[in-house]
Design a protein around this motif. Structure first.
Motif, PDB file in Angstrom:
ATOM      1  N   ASP A  25       0.854  -1.190   0.000  1.00 16.38           N
ATOM      2  CA  ASP A  25       0.000   0.000   0.000  1.00 16.38           C
ATOM      3  C   ASP A  25       0.895   1.247   0.000  1.00 16.38           C
ATOM      4  OD1 ASP A  25      -1.911   1.928   0.437  1.00 16.38           O
ATOM      5  OD2 ASP A  25      -2.453   1.268   2.463  1.00 16.38           O
ATOM      6  N   PRO A  26       1.562   1.527  -1.140  1.00 18.05           N
ATOM      7  CA  PRO A  26       2.573   2.588  -1.143  1.00 18.05           C
ATOM      8  C   PRO A  26       1.981   3.973  -0.876  1.00 18.05           C
ATOM      9  CG  PRO A  26       2.217   1.750  -3.363  1.00 18.05           C
ATOM     10  CD  PRO A  26       1.458   0.864  -2.434  1.00 18.05           C
ATOM     11  N   ALA A  27       0.663   4.124  -1.050  1.00 13.22           N
ATOM     12  CA  ALA A  27       0.061   5.433  -0.787  1.00 13.22           C
ATOM     13  C   ALA A  27       0.158   5.782   0.699  1.00 13.22           C
ATOM     14  CB  ALA A  27      -1.394   5.435  -1.239  1.00 13.22           C
ATOM     15  N   HIS A  28       0.184   4.761   1.563  1.00  9.06           N
ATOM     16  CA  HIS A  28       0.236   5.032   3.000  1.00  9.06           C
ATOM     17  C   HIS A  28       1.544   4.602   3.651  1.00  9.06           C
ATOM     18  CE1 HIS A  28      -4.143   4.786   2.125  1.00  9.06           C
ATOM     19  NE2 HIS A  28      -4.120   5.893   2.848  1.00  9.06           N
ATOM     20  N   ALA A  29       2.130   3.494   3.176  1.00  9.94           N
ATOM     21  CA  ALA A  29       3.266   2.922   3.887  1.00  9.94           C
ATOM     22  C   ALA A  29       4.567   3.636   3.544  1.00  9.94           C
ATOM     23  CB  ALA A  29       3.384   1.435   3.555  1.00  9.94           C
ATOM     24  N   ASP A  30       5.401   3.815   4.556  1.00  8.76           N
ATOM     25  CA  ASP A  30       6.706   4.464   4.349  1.00  8.76           C
ATOM     26  C   ASP A  30       7.776   3.472   3.911  1.00  8.76           C
ATOM     27  OD1 ASP A  30       5.608   6.799   5.182  1.00  8.76           O
ATOM     28  OD2 ASP A  30       6.400   6.720   7.231  1.00  8.76           O
ATOM     29  N   THR A  31       7.550   2.180   4.175  1.00  6.07           N
ATOM     30  CA  THR A  31       8.573   1.184   3.861  1.00  6.07           C
ATOM     31  C   THR A  31       8.577   0.884   2.367  1.00  6.07           C
ATOM     32  OG1 THR A  31       8.309   0.204   6.038  1.00  6.07           O
ATOM     33  CG2 THR A  31       9.361  -1.160   4.355  1.00  6.07           C
ATOM     34  N   PRO A  32       9.700   1.066   1.708  1.00  5.47           N
ATOM     35  CA  PRO A  32       9.727   0.782   0.265  1.00  5.47           C
ATOM     36  C   PRO A  32       9.860  -0.709  -0.011  1.00  5.47           C
ATOM     37  CG  PRO A  32      11.879   1.570   0.995  1.00  5.47           C
ATOM     38  CD  PRO A  32      10.987   1.562   2.218  1.00  5.47           C
ATOM     39  N   ILE A  33       9.466  -1.102  -1.196  1.00  2.12           N
ATOM     40  CA  ILE A  33       9.700  -2.479  -1.653  1.00  2.12           C
ATOM     41  C   ILE A  33      10.082  -2.388  -3.117  1.00  2.12           C
ATOM     42  CG2 ILE A  33       7.319  -3.020  -2.369  1.00  2.12           C
ATOM     43  CD1 ILE A  33       7.854  -5.824  -0.980  1.00  2.12           C
ATOM     44  N   ARG A  34      10.901  -3.328  -3.553  1.00  3.81           N
ATOM     45  CA  ARG A  34      11.385  -3.266  -4.917  1.00  3.81           C
ATOM     46  C   ARG A  34      10.239  -3.395  -5.914  1.00  3.81           C
ATOM     47  NH1 ARG A  34      16.260  -3.481  -7.168  1.00  3.81           N
ATOM     48  NH2 ARG A  34      16.541  -4.449  -9.213  1.00  3.81           N
ATOM     49  N   ARG A  35      10.221  -2.505  -6.881  1.00  2.00           N
ATOM     50  CA  ARG A  35       9.230  -2.603  -7.963  1.00  2.00           C
ATOM     51  C   ARG A  35       9.805  -3.549  -9.002  1.00  2.00           C
ATOM     52  NH1 ARG A  35       5.382  -1.519  -5.066  1.00  2.00           N
ATOM     53  NH2 ARG A  35       5.708   0.348  -3.843  1.00  2.00           N
ATOM     54  N   ALA A  36       9.563  -4.814  -8.809  1.00  2.99           N
ATOM     55  CA  ALA A  36      10.202  -5.833  -9.634  1.00  2.99           C
ATOM     56  C   ALA A  36       9.416  -6.047 -10.928  1.00  2.99           C
ATOM     57  CB  ALA A  36      10.272  -7.137  -8.847  1.00  2.99           C
ATOM     58  N   ARG A  37      10.134  -6.213 -12.025  1.00 12.06           N
ATOM     59  CA  ARG A  37       9.478  -6.513 -13.310  1.00 12.06           C
ATOM     60  C   ARG A  37       9.591  -8.004 -13.634  1.00 12.06           C
ATOM     61  NH1 ARG A  37       6.852  -2.797 -14.063  1.00 12.06           N
ATOM     62  NH2 ARG A  37       7.485  -0.620 -13.981  1.00 12.06           N
ATOM     63  N   LYS A  38      10.814  -8.505 -13.569  1.00 13.21           N
ATOM     64  CA  LYS A  38      11.038  -9.926 -13.874  1.00 13.21           C
ATOM     65  C   LYS A  38      11.660 -10.564 -12.636  1.00 13.21           C
ATOM     66  CE  LYS A  38      11.592  -9.642 -18.890  1.00 13.21           C
ATOM     67  NZ  LYS A  38      11.314  -8.240 -19.202  1.00 13.21           N
TER      68      LYS A  38
END
Lengths: 498, 278
Positions: free
Chosen positions: A305-318
């Motif tokens: 939930d990137p709109a609220h969460a401060d913790t990033p996660i990798r935007r993985a494609r493959k």
């Protein structure tokens, strides 16, 4: 349960037809029951669910539950009970559902299991209760057994959503104190069982929220977090003190709990929180994660939930996920929901040997996860900036059966190939977290770091008990609960005698 | 920032850190080293630089407000022993975690040389505290606005080349500074310790996000560290791993500022609240 649409509405129609047919008969014999097909679980359609994080399986309707319960032939030797690590009286709770006594059904389950809403969702029933079910044996397919887990989930959800979860009765205060270290399934069981006897219980959790693997590991789409929170709420209501942000071994030494803080007994249920890596070149490239990290970011830290969460996660494609267990399925399906174009699941053996629950394997396939079977990662390749660009795999074939009769996979020389990926998630298991063992040498461990316990789950340090993954290495939720139950009984006995 | 958290103040040892979170549901968990602690008052001192959304929120907290989640102390404590002369190099806010180590190394009887490095005079922190402890104190600034102009590696090299080279070097600061301190002492084979601050989630060994190459072996900063033999650390890999989420962090920071209308320089490393005591 919300209104059923599409394929799920068809399931409901069929269930209603079956139920009226069954109700028309004065009495059902075993042949009638065996003729009823297993009720499929309504689920979100794959194309829809990979774009959200909501639960995949939607649960039985009352009609489906009734029909499924009628499939149980109530056999006298109850083989299903022997397949359940906590020995739930399965035929009795199923008969209660068949007779419309859902409150009784939940009461029967709760005599043996504290977390039916969780276990109904995450237990590998096909290798536990359902493996032994007579219906499945007759049909020569354990997946055609009575759907015990789905029925368990049905009544547990009814309890939570309609009846309200009952708070177990707590006996008058004994003046005794017990510390529970960790807050996963084993610890939850110990806390409840010990508190019931009137002892004061404090539960210590290193994370900011209790629940252990149920919170940080298992994704929302498989186990909604409000279910876990409802179970923790029961502990609160029983008077269990829960102290988050507190890591035993660092914030406080375990021996200080016993010698300075006045605890009469301690239970260690800290789990197997040390991720294994492959030990192959390139594993520290940018873009390589342990499943623990990836799932914790996604679940506990709510990075979905990137709109609220401060913790990033990798935007993985493959993405390539390494492993074939539940955690590998969870990681692959999470990556898909977070927008990956393609997700490969690389597993060294065949689908037969996958330790994951069959339902998760099935759901993962439906969601478009690409299974790369009889393949294994050999090294990870990066660019000049040490960013992952490819995974080199090698093919395997099944060799001669080994001593256990299992055909073990052997590498096919020269079969290396590359998968172009920007993300690799390593999901090949966990080792024991060494924090307690290294800070408390009085507690003996084996060479894998697992805490050694006797048949009552007591460690080499008197008054200190342990259970769950920190003892078993790899266990299911219900096995951890079984351990917790045994340890709690021993603790209660110790405190009653003292 | 001083925080009342008695169990951490009582248990912490030099070299250890905490992980905190400013919002239980959606906040991120960030590691911060402990700059000072007083078991009697139950307080610990945290020094941080406002470089992202969480540290900005932290900087905006007022006296008496509550940090929802604070876990610690974490990591292995510094090895404190009497070796002779110890040169302690602190860069930027790295001076803060160096402070309790200097205290302990001094108390056990070492001769202490402290080298503080900062970009400019207003970014020099803990100078008075260090002056009280050190047998010798050198301040270096990039722009020459205070002390000597130049990098911390210059006086460090002079010490290594002197008649009485240090018996141990402890360097804490930006990764690049630690890397060059390691390169400075390597030819002299002087035992050198660095304290690493990598990306972490849980801080108890569970996620492995903090892993680093130490002499060809993978180690976890949170449980095996945070201190390691500087000559074995693969700094280049560590620096690249630290940048893994840079785009998302910058975006979050920028969005935070659009809403908060804070006056700081976006994207820059410096901020006026650096070292500020709340």
């Amino acid at each position: 349960m919300s209104e059923l649409t599409g394929a799920n509405a068809v399931l409901e129609e069929e269930a209603q037809k079956l139920l009226s047919g069954l109700s028309a008969r004065p009495q059902l014999n075993n042949r009638d029951r065996m003729a009823v097909p297993q009720q499929e679980m309504p689920a979100q359609p794959p194309t829809e669910r990979i774009r959200n994080n909501c639960e995949v399986a939607l649960g039985y309707s009352p009609t489906m539950a009734r029909v499924e319960a009628e499939r149980c032939i109530q056999c006298a030797n109850t083989p299903c009970i022997s397949g359940c690590p906590v020995a739930i009286d399965i035929p009795r709770f199923i008969r209660a559902i068949a007779e419309g006594r859902e409150r009784d059904a939940i009461g029967i389950i709760k005599q043996s299991s504290l977390l039916p809403a969780v276990c109904g969702r995450v237990c590998p029933q096909e290798v536990q209760c359902m493996q032994h079910c007579t219906v499945g044996r007759v049909k020569k397919d354990r997946m055609q057994s009575v759907a015990i887990g789905r029925l368990e989930r049905y009544v547990a959800d009814l309890e939570r959503e309609e009846f309200g979860i009952a708070t177990p009765t707590v006996k008058p205060a004994t003046g005794r104190k017990v510390a529970v270290v960790g807050s996963g399934p084993a610890s939850i069981t110990v806390a409840a069982d010990v508190r019931r006897e009137g002892h004061a219980v404090t539960m210590y959790e290193a994370f900011h929220k209790p629940g252990g693997v149920l919170m940080y590991g298992i994704p929302e789409f498989r186990l909604p977090k409000d279910i876990v929170e409802a179970e923790i709420e029961v502990l609160h209501n029983m008077g269990v003190q829960i102290r988050t942000d507190f890591v035993i071994g660092r914030s406080r030494q375990l021996r200080d709990l016993m010698h300075k803080d006045g605890y009469d007994a301690v239970f260690i249920g800290t789990g197997a929180g040390l991720p294994k890596f492959m030990g192959i070149p390139g594993e520290n490239l940018v873009g390589v994660f342990s499943a623990n990290e990836y799932l914790t970011r996604a679940n506990l830290m709510k990075a979905y939930d990137p709109a609220h969460a401060d913790t990033p996660i990798r935007r993985a494609r493959k993405v390539a996920v390494l492993g074939g267990g539940n955690v590998a399925m969870d990681a692959a399906r999470t990556a898909m929901r977070l927008g990956a174009e393609v997700v490969y699941l690389v597993y060294r053996r065949t689908e037969e040997e996958m330790p994951a629950r069959l339902e998760e394997v099935h759901h993962a396939r439906e969601e478009g996860i690409q299974f790369c079977l009889l393949q294994n990662a050999k090294r990870m390749l990066g660019d000049a900036e040490e960013r992952l660009v490819a995974l080199e795999c090698v093919r395997y074939e099944l060799g001669e059966p080994d001593a256990s009769g299992r055909r073990s996979p052997v590498e096919v020389p020269g079969s290396e190939f590359q998968l172009p990926v920007d993300t690799v998630i390593v999901a090949i298991g966990n080792e024991s977290n060494p924090l307690i063992a290294t800070t408390t040498p009085e507690i003996k461990t084996d060479r894998y770091g697992r805490i050694l316990v006797d048949e009552r789950n007591e460690t080499s340090m008197p008054g200190v008990f342990a259970g769950g993954d920190i003892v078993l290495g790899v266990a299911t939720v219900i096995e951890a609960m079984g351990e917790g139950r045994r340890a709690a009984a021993a603790i209660n006995e110790l405190l009653a005698g003292a | 920032m001083r925080v009342h958290v008695p169990h951490i103040a009582a248990e912490r040892k030099p070299g250890q850190f905490v992980i905190l979170q400013v919002d239980t549901d959606f906040g991120e968990r960030i590691p911060l080293t402990i700059a000072d602690a007083d078991a009697a008052s139950g307080e610990i001192t945290l020094v941080f630089q406002s470089v992202g959304k969480t540290t900005h929120k932290l900087a905006e907290m007022e006296v008496g407000s509550h940090i929802p989640n604070l876990l610690g102390p974490l990591g292995r404590p510094t090895e404190i022993d009497k070796v002779g002369t110890v040169v302690c190099v602190g860069g930027g806010i790295g001076v803060a975690p160096l402070h309790p180590i200097v205290q302990a190394m001094k108390a056990i009887g070492n001769r202490i040389v402290v080298i503080i490095g900062a970009r400019s005079r207003d970014l020099v922190i803990f100078e008075e505290e260090m002056r009280r402890l050190a047998d010798e104190l050198i301040v270096m600034t990039d722009d020459g606005s205070y002390g000597r102009r130049g990098l911390v590696t210059e006086p460090l090299l002079e010490y290594c080349q002197s008649e009485t080279p240090p018996d141990r070097v402890i360097a804490i600061g930006p990764p690049v500074m630690m890397k060059f301190c390691a390169e400075t002492t390597r030819p002299f084979a002087i035992p050198t310790v660095v304290s690493l601050n990598t990306i972490m989630v849980d801080g108890t060994g569970m996620c492995g996000g903090c892993r680093v190459n130490i002499g060809g072996e993978t180690k976890f900063v949170c449980v095996d560290g945070p201190e390691f033999d500087a000559h074995l650390v693969d700094f280049d890999n560590m620096i690249r791993r630290l940048r893994a989420y840079k785009d998302q962090e910058d975006k979050a920071h920028a969005e935070f500022h659009e809403h908060e209308k804070c006056g700081c320089r976006l994207g820059g490393k410096s901020h006026q609240s650096e070292g500020e005591q709340v």
